[in-house]
Design a protein around this motif. Structure first.
Motif, PDB file in Angstrom:
ATOM      1  N   PRO A   1      14.438   0.396  33.481  1.00 19.65           N
ATOM      2  CA  PRO A   1      14.278  -0.936  34.076  1.00 19.65           C
ATOM      3  C   PRO A   1      15.595  -1.616  34.455  1.00 19.65           C
ATOM      4  N   LEU A   2      16.662  -1.378  33.704  1.00 16.86           N
ATOM      5  CA  LEU A   2      17.942  -1.972  34.086  1.00 16.86           C
ATOM      6  C   LEU A   2      18.526  -1.280  35.316  1.00 16.86           C
ATOM      7  N   ARG A   3      18.176  -0.013  35.486  1.00 16.00           N
ATOM      8  CA  ARG A   3      18.615   0.712  36.690  1.00 16.00           C
ATOM      9  C   ARG A   3      17.807   0.272  37.917  1.00 16.00           C
ATOM     10  N   VAL A   4      16.480   0.343  37.782  1.00 24.07           N
ATOM     11  CA  VAL A   4      15.566  -0.085  38.857  1.00 24.07           C
ATOM     12  C   VAL A   4      14.666  -1.161  38.295  1.00 24.07           C
ATOM     13  N   PRO A   5      14.828  -2.406  38.696  1.00 20.55           N
ATOM     14  CA  PRO A   5      15.426  -2.839  39.944  1.00 20.55           C
ATOM     15  C   PRO A   5      16.903  -3.213  39.934  1.00 20.55           C
ATOM     16  N   TYR A   6      17.453  -3.637  38.829  1.00 22.51           N
ATOM     17  CA  TYR A   6      18.673  -4.445  38.877  1.00 22.51           C
ATOM     18  C   TYR A   6      19.882  -3.723  39.454  1.00 22.51           C
ATOM     19  N   ARG A   7      20.226  -2.560  38.903  1.00 20.23           N
ATOM     20  CA  ARG A   7      21.466  -1.913  39.338  1.00 20.23           C
ATOM     21  C   ARG A   7      21.328  -1.177  40.661  1.00 20.23           C
ATOM     22  N   THR A   8      20.105  -1.074  41.169  1.00 23.76           N
ATOM     23  CA  THR A   8      19.921  -0.449  42.484  1.00 23.76           C
ATOM     24  C   THR A   8      19.568  -1.469  43.556  1.00 23.76           C
ATOM     25  N   LEU A   9      19.476  -2.730  43.194  1.00 21.83           N
ATOM     26  CA  LEU A   9      19.082  -3.752  44.164  1.00 21.83           C
ATOM     27  C   LEU A   9      20.098  -3.871  45.292  1.00 21.83           C
ATOM     28  N   LYS A  10      21.363  -3.569  44.985  1.00 26.39           N
ATOM     29  CA  LYS A  10      22.419  -3.694  45.992  1.00 26.39           C
ATOM     30  C   LYS A  10      22.595  -2.422  46.820  1.00 26.39           C
ATOM     31  N   VAL A  11      21.827  -1.376  46.515  1.00 20.63           N
ATOM     32  CA  VAL A  11      21.976  -0.098  47.212  1.00 20.63           C
ATOM     33  C   VAL A  11      21.186  -0.129  48.516  1.00 20.63           C
ATOM     34  N   ASP A  12      21.878   0.054  49.618  1.00 19.32           N
ATOM     35  CA  ASP A  12      21.231   0.028  50.932  1.00 19.32           C
ATOM     36  C   ASP A  12      20.218   1.164  51.031  1.00 19.32           C
ATOM     37  N   CYS A  13      19.014   0.841  51.473  1.00 17.85           N
ATOM     38  CA  CYS A  13      17.967   1.862  51.558  1.00 17.85           C
ATOM     39  C   CYS A  13      17.926   2.534  52.928  1.00 17.85           C
ATOM     40  N   GLY A  14      18.839   2.164  53.818  1.00 16.45           N
ATOM     41  CA  GLY A  14      18.962   2.876  55.087  1.00 16.45           C
ATOM     42  C   GLY A  14      17.994   2.454  56.170  1.00 16.45           C
ATOM     43  N   LEU A  15      17.225   1.414  55.945  1.00 15.95           N
ATOM     44  CA  LEU A  15      16.272   0.954  56.954  1.00 15.95           C
ATOM     45  C   LEU A  15      16.893  -0.153  57.797  1.00 15.95           C
ATOM     46  N   THR A  16      16.603  -0.132  59.093  1.00 14.62           N
ATOM     47  CA  THR A  16      17.083  -1.205  59.957  1.00 14.62           C
ATOM     48  C   THR A  16      15.891  -1.857  60.635  1.00 14.62           C
ATOM     49  N   ASP A  17      15.760  -3.136  60.420  1.00 13.72           N
ATOM     50  CA  ASP A  17      14.719  -3.963  61.035  1.00 13.72           C
ATOM     51  C   ASP A  17      13.306  -3.369  60.901  1.00 13.72           C
ATOM     52  N   PRO A  18      12.882  -3.056  59.665  1.00  9.19           N
ATOM     53  CA  PRO A  18      11.518  -2.545  59.493  1.00  9.19           C
ATOM     54  C   PRO A  18      10.497  -3.655  59.717  1.00  9.19           C
ATOM     55  N   LYS A  19       9.300  -3.260  60.092  1.00 10.31           N
ATOM     56  CA  LYS A  19       8.214  -4.213  60.304  1.00 10.31           C
ATOM     57  C   LYS A  19       6.992  -3.806  59.489  1.00 10.31           C
ATOM     58  N   VAL A  20       6.327  -4.778  58.904  1.00 14.80           N
ATOM     59  CA  VAL A  20       5.070  -4.562  58.197  1.00 14.80           C
ATOM     60  C   VAL A  20       3.958  -5.052  59.114  1.00 14.80           C
ATOM     61  N   SER A  21       3.171  -4.121  59.631  1.00 10.44           N
ATOM     62  CA  SER A  21       2.112  -4.501  60.574  1.00 10.44           C
ATOM     63  C   SER A  21       0.816  -4.880  59.867  1.00 10.44           C
ATOM     64  N   ALA A  22       0.652  -4.475  58.608  1.00 12.94           N
ATOM     65  CA  ALA A  22      -0.588  -4.751  57.879  1.00 12.94           C
ATOM     66  C   ALA A  22      -0.744  -6.247  57.617  1.00 12.94           C
ATOM     67  N   PRO A  23      -1.976  -6.738  57.577  1.00 12.81           N
ATOM     68  CA  PRO A  23      -2.174  -8.137  57.172  1.00 12.81           C
ATOM     69  C   PRO A  23      -1.629  -8.353  55.765  1.00 12.81           C
ATOM     70  N   SER A  24      -0.960  -9.463  55.578  1.00 12.67           N
ATOM     71  CA  SER A  24      -0.267  -9.693  54.310  1.00 12.67           C
ATOM     72  C   SER A  24      -0.461 -11.122  53.825  1.00 12.67           C
ATOM     73  N   LEU A  25      -0.357 -11.261  52.512  1.00  9.91           N
ATOM     74  CA  LEU A  25      -0.475 -12.565  51.868  1.00  9.91           C
ATOM     75  C   LEU A  25       0.653 -12.707  50.857  1.00  9.91           C
ATOM     76  N   LEU A  26       1.396 -13.793  50.951  1.00  8.49           N
ATOM     77  CA  LEU A  26       2.437 -14.124  49.981  1.00  8.49           C
ATOM     78  C   LEU A  26       1.986 -15.350  49.204  1.00  8.49           C
ATOM     79  N   ILE A  27       1.893 -15.205  47.884  1.00  7.12           N
ATOM     80  CA  ILE A  27       1.496 -16.308  47.012  1.00  7.12           C
ATOM     81  C   ILE A  27       2.746 -16.806  46.295  1.00  7.12           C
ATOM     82  N   VAL A  28       3.060 -18.069  46.471  1.00  3.88           N
ATOM     83  CA  VAL A  28       4.302 -18.635  45.944  1.00  3.88           C
ATOM     84  C   VAL A  28       3.981 -19.734  44.936  1.00  3.88           C
TER      85      VAL A  28
END
Length: 314
Positions: free
Chosen positions: A226-253
């Protein structure tokens, strides 16, 4: 709860612990955050199953009852993305709704971006779309004692901080600290665990029994992964540029979730800038909701999830 079935499924070289209840054409896969585990979704799994859907929750690799990978120090968020797709393959599931909380939101969105044919919809709690990389969380705009900065330090500091206490106490401390609306930030002469006042009771929606379940699972896995993922890998670039999520989505805040106070996060959500990445996004705010809104207000969250499933087809 007793109807929830448990098993292990071989996925990409590790056995993942899988909890499951219900059946039906709509499959909902729940992805936990930290310090959570599959059990964090107990209320939602039962509600989804009661509506005629198949609910599945996992312990991510390296968490709880799932196996530890052979080389955890090489792990990145891509492992979680690949695990989700491989799990769907192993269970012969063509498409699923993905529900992610905390860092579990990242693989939920990224699976949807990279494998749109596998995702019917995405629901996330608290965390909007974000890409792992140097700018994912702007630590430099917060004090040195910001908990993510502390936990991202090279191996040793967080381990020593946690290691002063038993696992149950660590989970108790984090649950109480993270239930507040203020970002956990330690002073220069403090560690994160020192922010906790032992006299503070558990939140009313989180019982000693719940705590014992969490503790028993983290006693099995420890905190190395858990300390590795997420925390110590959060700064590691995943190599994606401008990805898009086309699926319907809901964000609950939850409006009392401390994550809203991370630099830029509230503006990113409220201005709609997040919709650049997730165009078909609905955002729902819960005035009293905190970081654990799904455990704090399970009935309201269950209703939002079920309504979303009803609205969107297979």
């Amino acid at each position: 709860m007793e109807q929830i079935q448990h098993r292990h499924v071989q996925v990409r070289g590790v056995k993942l612990h899988v909890a499951e209840i219900g059946s039906g054409p709509k499959v909902v896969l729940f992805l936990h955050g930290f310090p959570e585990i599959w059990y964090t979704w107990r209320h939602q799994m039962v509600a989804v199953a009661n509506k005629g859907h198949r609910a599945i929750a996992i312990d991510f690799r390296g968490y709880g009852l799932s196996e530890q990978p052979a080389e955890p120090e090489k792990a990145t968020f891509k492992d979680l993305i690949d695990d989700v797709v491989a799990l769907l393959d192993s269970l012969s599931i063509d498409k699923a709704f993905l529900v992610g909380k905390d860092f579990g939101a990242l693989p939920a969105y990224l699976v949807a971006a990279l494998h749109p044919e596998r995702v019917s919809g995405v629901i996330t709690l608290g965390i909007p779309f974000m890409l792992p990389g140097p700018s994912a969380v702007q630590n430099h705009l917060l004090p040195e004692g910001f908990y993510i900065s502390r936990w991202q330090e090279p191996v040793g500091r967080a381990e020593a901080d946690f290691g002063r206490f038993d696992v149950k106490t660590v989970i108790r401390n984090i649950y109480i600290l993270f239930s507040r609306s203020e970002i956990p930030i330690a002073a220069a002469d403090q560690e994160i665990m020192d922010l906790f006042d032992p006299a503070t009771p558990l939140p009313p929606w989180f019982s000693e029994e719940d705590l014992s379940v969490y503790a028993s699972l983290y006693e099995k896995s420890g905190f190395r992964y858990p300390l590795r993922v997420p925390y110590r890998t959060l700064k590691v670039d995943c190599g994606l540029t401008d990805p898009k999520v086309s699926a319907p989505s809901l964000l609950i805040v939850g409006e009392k979730d401390y994550v809203l106070k991370f630099p830029g996060i509230e503006d990113y959500i409220r201005t709609g800038a997040v919709k650049h990445f997730v165009p078909d996004l609905e955002i729902t705010y819960m005035a009293e909701g905190n970081h654990f809104v799904h455990e704090q207000f399970p009935e309201q969250i269950n209703q939002l999830i079920v309504s979303f499933l009803d609205k969107h087809g297979i």
